[in-house]
Design an enzyme around this catalytic site. Structure first.
Site, PDB file in Angstrom:
ATOM      1  N   PHE A  97       7.872 -37.599 -95.975  1.00 19.92           N
ATOM      2  CA  PHE A  97       8.144 -36.558 -96.868  1.00 19.92           C
ATOM      3  C   PHE A  97       8.583 -37.247 -97.966  1.00 19.92           C
ATOM      4  O   PHE A  97       8.421 -36.572 -99.125  1.00 19.92           O
ATOM      5  CB  PHE A  97       9.524 -35.840 -96.237  1.00 19.92           C
ATOM      6  CG  PHE A  97      10.756 -36.736 -96.646  1.00 19.92           C
ATOM      7  CD1 PHE A  97      11.357 -36.802 -97.748  1.00 19.92           C
ATOM      8  CD2 PHE A  97      11.305 -37.178 -95.394  1.00 19.92           C
ATOM      9  CE1 PHE A  97      12.551 -37.464 -97.662  1.00 19.92           C
ATOM     10  CE2 PHE A  97      12.280 -37.692 -95.157  1.00 19.92           C
ATOM     11  CZ  PHE A  97      12.888 -38.091 -96.597  1.00 19.92           C
ATOM     12  N   LYS A 133      -2.509 -35.420 -91.748  1.00 16.34           N
ATOM     13  CA  LYS A 133      -1.547 -34.722 -91.498  1.00 16.34           C
ATOM     14  C   LYS A 133      -0.390 -34.933 -92.470  1.00 16.34           C
ATOM     15  O   LYS A 133       0.343 -36.055 -92.367  1.00 16.34           O
ATOM     16  CB  LYS A 133      -1.137 -34.753 -90.007  1.00 16.34           C
ATOM     17  CG  LYS A 133       0.160 -33.826 -89.395  1.00 16.34           C
ATOM     18  CD  LYS A 133       0.746 -34.106 -88.341  1.00 16.34           C
ATOM     19  CE  LYS A 133       2.101 -35.011 -88.790  1.00 16.34           C
ATOM     20  NZ  LYS A 133       2.916 -34.311 -89.724  1.00 16.34           N
ATOM     21  N   GLU A 165       5.734 -31.981 -92.785  1.00 14.60           N
ATOM     22  CA  GLU A 165       6.084 -30.705 -92.750  1.00 14.60           C
ATOM     23  C   GLU A 165       6.958 -30.131 -93.832  1.00 14.60           C
ATOM     24  O   GLU A 165       7.119 -28.782 -94.142  1.00 14.60           O
ATOM     25  CB  GLU A 165       6.582 -30.290 -91.482  1.00 14.60           C
ATOM     26  CG  GLU A 165       7.999 -30.798 -91.250  1.00 14.60           C
ATOM     27  CD  GLU A 165       8.184 -32.144 -90.846  1.00 14.60           C
ATOM     28  OE1 GLU A 165       9.523 -32.682 -90.464  1.00 14.60           O
ATOM     29  OE2 GLU A 165       7.306 -32.754 -90.838  1.00 14.60           O
ATOM     30  N   LYS A 166       7.602 -31.174 -94.473  1.00 10.48           N
ATOM     31  CA  LYS A 166       8.547 -30.829 -95.365  1.00 10.48           C
ATOM     32  C   LYS A 166       8.061 -30.476 -96.761  1.00 10.48           C
ATOM     33  O   LYS A 166       8.731 -29.854 -97.447  1.00 10.48           O
ATOM     34  CB  LYS A 166       9.587 -31.858 -95.667  1.00 10.48           C
ATOM     35  CG  LYS A 166      10.394 -31.999 -94.206  1.00 10.48           C
ATOM     36  CD  LYS A 166      11.672 -33.004 -94.471  1.00 10.48           C
ATOM     37  CE  LYS A 166      12.299 -33.268 -93.114  1.00 10.48           C
ATOM     38  NZ  LYS A 166      12.889 -32.134 -92.589  1.00 10.48           N
ATOM     39  N   SER A 190       9.205 -43.114 -89.893  1.00  8.59           N
ATOM     40  CA  SER A 190      10.594 -43.660 -89.274  1.00  8.59           C
ATOM     41  C   SER A 190      10.553 -44.659 -87.987  1.00  8.59           C
ATOM     42  O   SER A 190       9.060 -44.460 -87.552  1.00  8.59           O
ATOM     43  CB  SER A 190      11.228 -42.567 -88.452  1.00  8.59           C
ATOM     44  OG  SER A 190      10.931 -42.048 -87.553  1.00  8.59           O
ATOM     45  N   CYS A 232      11.121 -46.489 -99.148  1.00  8.69           N
ATOM     46  CA  CYS A 232      11.123 -47.419 -98.319  1.00  8.69           C
ATOM     47  C   CYS A 232      11.416 -48.823 -98.789  1.00  8.69           C
ATOM     48  O   CYS A 232      11.666 -49.689 -98.263  1.00  8.69           O
ATOM     49  CB  CYS A 232       9.735 -47.741 -97.208  1.00  8.69           C
ATOM     50  SG  CYS A 232       8.445 -48.080 -98.266  1.00  8.69           S
ATOM     51  N   GLU A 281      19.243 -47.593 -91.405  1.00  7.57           N
ATOM     52  CA  GLU A 281      18.586 -47.408 -92.743  1.00  7.57           C
ATOM     53  C   GLU A 281      19.386 -45.940 -93.206  1.00  7.57           C
ATOM     54  O   GLU A 281      18.874 -44.985 -92.490  1.00  7.57           O
ATOM     55  CB  GLU A 281      17.171 -47.335 -92.653  1.00  7.57           C
ATOM     56  CG  GLU A 281      16.448 -47.278 -94.270  1.00  7.57           C
ATOM     57  CD  GLU A 281      14.993 -47.049 -94.002  1.00  7.57           C
ATOM     58  OE1 GLU A 281      14.516 -47.292 -95.148  1.00  7.57           O
ATOM     59  OE2 GLU A 281      14.501 -46.554 -93.033  1.00  7.57           O
TER      60      GLU A 281
END
Length: 542
Positions: free
Chosen positions: A193, A217, A220-221, A270, A325, A425
């Site tokens: 996201f 893909k 979804e957010k 993640s 990240c 994290e």
């Protein structure tokens, strides 16, 4: 612009594409998990569409996930959970488009990328507005998201040179050997996201310019940027079926891992999701590259430039609300840290937390309520474990956006490596401060951490910088640079637990990931046959 008008602007941008959902895995960092908002589709919010075989198609799915503006909590659109049949149709479209696309001249494929970069520049404002609405970034940071991805598109425009093979003439008497790089087939990408434009642009431009076809893909957010980019790619001349987009959660991710027609998978997210994808897809014989979690450190030597260093720490620690990240999340001060902490707190207090479109906003909201709760819990765990709370951003209230997922800049001092806030994290605007007596001790702290995305040193000593460069265990090293992400003609070289796979994203390694090498040995003889020889051929015997 009011919160309502911003949300409506987002809806307008979405209306042409009507998106679909994404994976629900771990709620760490780039987690693809959604807020628990599965429900029947609402007739009010537009639905996200899949892109299959060159057509934006309404999904037949009835379950949806809300795409929510994190500053206002307004529903921007709804993502239907892609059905199994729809997923198979997308892969089939990619597979069907591959033979023709792989045989398209590389110069033609490059021209599509040249046109795509032109179109991205044209629609940069539209992309940035969409990112701001769905992800919560400030408008300036959203533009940065777009342009860091654009750099990879520009890099892909030189694919012909990148893909050059090797040739040796007369390796033996009358024999030549050369190598060529060929595309793999259908490849797939699974996105996080936090960079809705940059990460998709890390993936499909490199893959398709190498001659592959692609199934993407998005998160979804915030799937909107991917849908805009897909439309631009088609406008640029990408043939039907070369790029396809599906939406979903765990089932879609697992389908990507398991489908025998998908040859390679790129993932950013993640560690929990990444290691699941790596193990499951590798077991099926697929190539996989996974950029995962991080805990990036900066070591500050007493001789460092005070103003420049403090500005760098604040920008890299709190920019994008810490949802990078490569965010600088740990500062290790060699010697007395008190003067540094006072300067950090003063500068951090001056940052403006607000909705991304508001003038002067430095930090927007974090992506969701669960993300905010997790960040706040990790801050509290640090306090409970004995850290000193220098600046607390947990209870910030933004006027006009009281329901937003805002966390202000937070500074924890006296942090030790056994604290939960250090081991996890946080993925929020939280800077942890540690102390060390020597450079060696500071580097030992960094090297013992399981992650290896990036590490920086701030110093005016060339000797200290060179020692750091040589001895630090991180894939990307900064010397007086807080976020040492290289331009795309190099690669994003995370290491240790931050990366799984053998070939990194973009750069020469990215081209190598999306191609397979073929070696050709050829011989043209005009001499009389010497008869049959069953001995192993060598350079002396041909």
């Amino acid at each position: 612009m009011s919160p309502i008008s911003i949300a409506r602007a987002g809806k307008t941008l979405h209306h042409q594409w009507r998106r679909s959902p994404i994976p629900a895995m771990a709620l760490t960092r780039y987690s693809t998990s959604a807020e628990p908002s599965h429900k029947q589709a609402s007739p009010v919010s537009p639905r996200v569409r899949n892109l299959i075989g060159g057509e934006f198609v309404d999904s037949r799915a009835t379950e949806t996930i809300d795409v929510v503006n994190p500053a206002t909590q307004e529903v921007v659109s709804q993502l239907p959970l892609t059905t199994s049949d729809e997923f198979k149709a997308a892969v089939s479209a990619a597979k069907g488009a591959f033979p023709s696309w792989r045989n398209t001249p590389i110069t033609t494929r490059q021209r599509v990328m040249l046109k795509l970069q032109e179109l991205i520049r044209r629609d940069a404002d539209k992309l940035a507005m969409n990112i701001m609405t769905e992800q919560g970034k400030t408008l300036k940071d959203a533009h940065g998201d777009v342009f860091r991805g654009l750099e990879v598109v520009e890099h892909a425009c030189g694919m012909a040179t990148l893909q050059m093979g090797e040739f040796v003439s007369n390796v033996s008497s009358g024999i030549d050997t050369y190598s060529i790089r060929e595309p793999l087939g259908v490849c797939a990408g699974i996105c996080p996201f936090n960079f809705p434009a940059m990460i998709p642009l890390w993936m499909f431009p490199m893959a398709v310019t190498c001659g592959n076809t692609f199934v993407l893909k998005p998160s979804e957010k915030d799937p909107g940027a991917s849908m805009i980019l897909a439309e631009l790619a088609m406008e640029a001349g990408l043939p039907n079926g070369v790029l396809n987009i599906v939406h979903g959660t765990n089932d879609t991710v697992n389908n990507i891992c398991d489908d025998e027609d998908i040859k390679a998978i790129s993932f950013v997210g993640s560690n929990t999701a990444g290691m699941h994808i790596y193990a499951r897809a590798a077991a099926k014989g697929k190539r996989v590259q996974c950029n995962m979690g991080a805990k990036n450190h900066a070591i500050i030597i007493p001789d460092a430039s005070i103003d420049a260093t403090l500005n760098s720490l604040v920008a890299a620690g709190f920019g994008a609300a810490g949802q990078r990240c490569m965010a600088l999340s740990v500062a290790v001060f060699v010697g007395d840290s008190k003067p540094w902490l006072e300067g950090l707190a003063e500068r951090a207090k001056g940052l403006k937390v607000n909705a991304g479109h508001e003038p002067g906003a430095d930090l927007g909201p974090v992506i969701g309520k669960q993300a905010k709760e997790r960040i706040c819990n990790l801050i509290q765990s640090g306090v409970d474990d004995g850290a000193t709370l220098i600046l607390d951003g947990r209870n910030i209230v933004v006027s006009g956006y009281e329901g937003g997922n805002f966390v202000g800049p937070t500074i924890l001092a006296d942090v030790t490596s056994n604290m939960e806030c250090y081991k996890e994290e946080i993925f929020g605007p939280v800077l942890l401060c540690m102390q060390a007596d020597t450079l060696e001790e500071a580097m030992d702290i960094v090297n013992k951490n399981k992650y290896g995305n990036g590490a920086s040193i701030f110093t005016t000593s060339g000797i200290a910088a060179r020692k750091f460069q040589n001895d630090i265990e991180a894939g990307q090293v900064g010397i007086n640079v807080p976020i040492p992400v290289p331009l795309p003609f190099f690669s994003f070289t995370g290491s240790k637990a931050s990366f799984a796979g053998d070939l990194n994203f973009y750069g020469k390694a990215g081209m190598q990931f999306y191609t397979q090498i073929k070696t050709v040995t050829q011989q043209w003889k005009d001499l009389p046959s010497q008869g049959v020889s069953l001995a192993m051929p060598t350079s002396q015997r041909t």
